[in-house]
Design an enzyme around this catalytic site. Sequence first.
Site, PDB file in Angstrom:
ATOM      1  N   ASP A 111       0.800  -1.304  -0.141  1.00 12.83           N
ATOM      2  CA  ASP A 111      -0.071   0.091   0.109  1.00 12.83           C
ATOM      3  C   ASP A 111       0.971   1.317  -0.165  1.00 12.83           C
ATOM      4  O   ASP A 111       2.016   1.081   0.321  1.00 12.83           O
ATOM      5  CB  ASP A 111      -0.976   0.206   1.096  1.00 12.83           C
ATOM      6  N   GLU A 175       0.167  -1.114   5.733  1.00 11.86           N
ATOM      7  CA  GLU A 175       1.119  -0.416   6.780  1.00 11.86           C
ATOM      8  C   GLU A 175       0.943   1.037   7.030  1.00 11.86           C
ATOM      9  O   GLU A 175       1.020   1.680   7.827  1.00 11.86           O
ATOM     10  CB  GLU A 175       2.544  -0.531   6.235  1.00 11.86           C
TER      11      GLU A 175
HETATM   12  N1  BES Z   1       8.594   3.307   5.150  1.00  8.72           N
HETATM   13  C1  BES Z   1       8.163   4.261   6.214  1.00  8.72           C
HETATM   14  C2  BES Z   1       8.693   4.325   7.480  1.00  8.72           C
HETATM   15  C3  BES Z   1      10.362   4.670   7.418  1.00  8.72           C
HETATM   16  C4  BES Z   1      10.830   5.642   6.252  1.00  8.72           C
HETATM   17  C5  BES Z   1      11.097   4.143   8.311  1.00  8.72           C
HETATM   18  C6  BES Z   1      12.070   5.930   6.255  1.00  8.72           C
HETATM   19  C7  BES Z   1      12.530   4.890   8.312  1.00  8.72           C
HETATM   20  C8  BES Z   1      12.930   5.653   7.264  1.00  8.72           C
HETATM   21  C9  BES Z   1       6.407   3.809   6.624  1.00  8.72           C
HETATM   22  O1  BES Z   1       5.902   3.479   5.335  1.00  8.72           O
HETATM   23  C10 BES Z   1       5.775   4.858   7.207  1.00  8.72           C
HETATM   24  O2  BES Z   1       5.905   5.855   6.493  1.00  8.72           O
HETATM   25  N2  BES Z   1       5.213   4.494   8.283  1.00  8.72           N
HETATM   26  C11 BES Z   1       4.491   5.816   8.922  1.00  8.72           C
HETATM   27  C12 BES Z   1       3.753   5.108  10.112  1.00  8.72           C
HETATM   28  C13 BES Z   1       2.560   4.572   9.690  1.00  8.72           C
HETATM   29  C14 BES Z   1       1.612   4.134  11.107  1.00  8.72           C
HETATM   30  C15 BES Z   1       1.688   5.476   9.146  1.00  8.72           C
HETATM   31  C16 BES Z   1       5.252   6.591   9.715  1.00  8.72           C
HETATM   32  O3  BES Z   1       6.560   6.740   9.978  1.00  8.72           O
HETATM   33  O4  BES Z   1       4.853   7.864   9.494  1.00  8.72           O
HETATM   34 MN    MN Z   2       7.100   2.020   4.237  1.00  4.67          MN
HETATM   35 MN    MN Z   3       5.238   5.263   4.382  1.00  2.60          MN
END
Ligand code: BES
Ligand code: MN
Ligand code: MN
Length: 480
Positions: A111, A175
């Site tokens: 996603d 995710e």
């Molecule tokens: N892949 C990201 C998180 C990420 C990116 C971690 C770069 C470390 C380096 C992930 O898809 C993301 O965006 N996570 C969200 C959390 C989610 C609960 C919406 C975030 O970190 O905002």
């Molecule tokens: Mn991600």
């Molecule tokens: Mn992300």
Amino acid sequence: MLHYYAPPTYPFPTFTLRISNQPHRRMASYLEQNQERFLSELIDWLRIPSVSADPKFHGDVLRAADYLKARFEEVGLENVELCPTAGNPIVYGEKLIDPSLPTVLVYGHYDVQPADPYELWTSGPFEPVIKDGKIYARGACDDKGQVYMHVKALELMNQEGGVPCNVKVMIEGEEEIGSNNLGIFVRNNKEKLKADVILISDTGMLSNEQPSIEVGLRGLSYHEVEVTGPNRDLHSGLYGGAVANPINVLCKMIASLHDENNHITIPAFYDNVAVLSEQERAELNRVPHSDEEFMQSIGLPATYGEKGYTTVERIGIRPTLDVNGIWGGYTGEGAKTVIASKAYAKISMRLVPNQTSEEITQIFQQHFESIAPAGVTVVVKPHHGGEPVVTPTDSVAYKAAADAMETTFGKRPIPTRGGGSIPIVAMFKSELGLDTVLLGFGLDSDAIHSPNEHYGVFNFLKGIETIPHFYRNYAAAATK
Ligand code: BES
Ligand code: MN
Ligand code: MN
């Protein structure tokens, strides 16, 4: 015809016999010969707008899952299935070659974030283009491009007798909206997901010249707040000054959440924050980082943040609070003199060890409601959360990943503490007892979640090249 990938010139590690290097040379030339097809397959997948946050893309989300399932089958994964959940399906496949060998469980997500605001994209978010050696599309880096590296790494390994250990691959579709259904799936399928380590490519590294491996992720506590004043919108002349204006009040409440040192003022907020020793902080600050370059890369004249901490610390080891959106009142053309009945904001907190999202959610809600002045009512509605994690650097799997990167980049990766969140990682530890290796190939400049997200062709191909080295190193070291 564009060629991005040339077989590596790096010396293969001297501790392996020359003959065992041959498979990697052959995989490298297979990668060289097939790079364009790999890219065009990824581009076809990126065309499918698998936005999980918006129900109008639900059909596309399912199409993206189907596409991935078909690619799993093509590279010889077995028992490939779409595992239903209360939300979007999980794409699962496995290659179990020998129960006496260790098992790697690969996780990622298909996603993507919404592409808004569309007008800031220079090409359509779901019309991928390769420009200046980068693939531009929503999801190019986060996370479809990085997931697809794993699929193609399996194809590479198939050219040389297949994977050297057992592999399970689980790619979810929620995710970006908090992984709630995946959490349930993991809890209910412990036997199916039995493994020795989790491997994820959904993070970044310092630069293409200086590889790194993230060894920490922050947690998350996310809320929508609603401030209600009068029972209808009011004329701001007839009533202004004599009633609480919900937007004024909301701004004041939000402003009060930080003090003059940019410390968060919520009582007990820092109570459980793990304090690093001076030595650990010094270690952390040894990563190559320049505030000048950091500011320049995002067009800022100054850094900003909690007093007493460096930029690296502010992102990696300190909890933070940010407004992600705020609205209410009149925002159309021209001026309308009005006091709105309601004002809203979306507020997130990034958490670090040993804070928990449950604890922080509770104290935020309690505090935010308690600071509401007379004349308004405040409702705090918690959204998704996630727990912070730190992953080990002294494990067999971390070493296998670091050695793999050292081989393919010609430079030892540095461990770093990342600021982002991947909510399921803490659950892999708590529910399955498994540590994770965050073998990510993105860059901060890839603009994930932003307009013009992109992923370097170099990074995509380097990932495909590196992953088989991880498997070889890990299978050799983890087999008793
Ligand atoms: N892949 C990201 C998180 C990420 C990116 C971690 C770069 C470390 C380096 C992930 O898809 C993301 O965006 N996570 C969200 C959390 C989610 C609960 C919406 C975030 O970190 O905002
Ligand atoms: Mn991600
Ligand atoms: Mn992300």
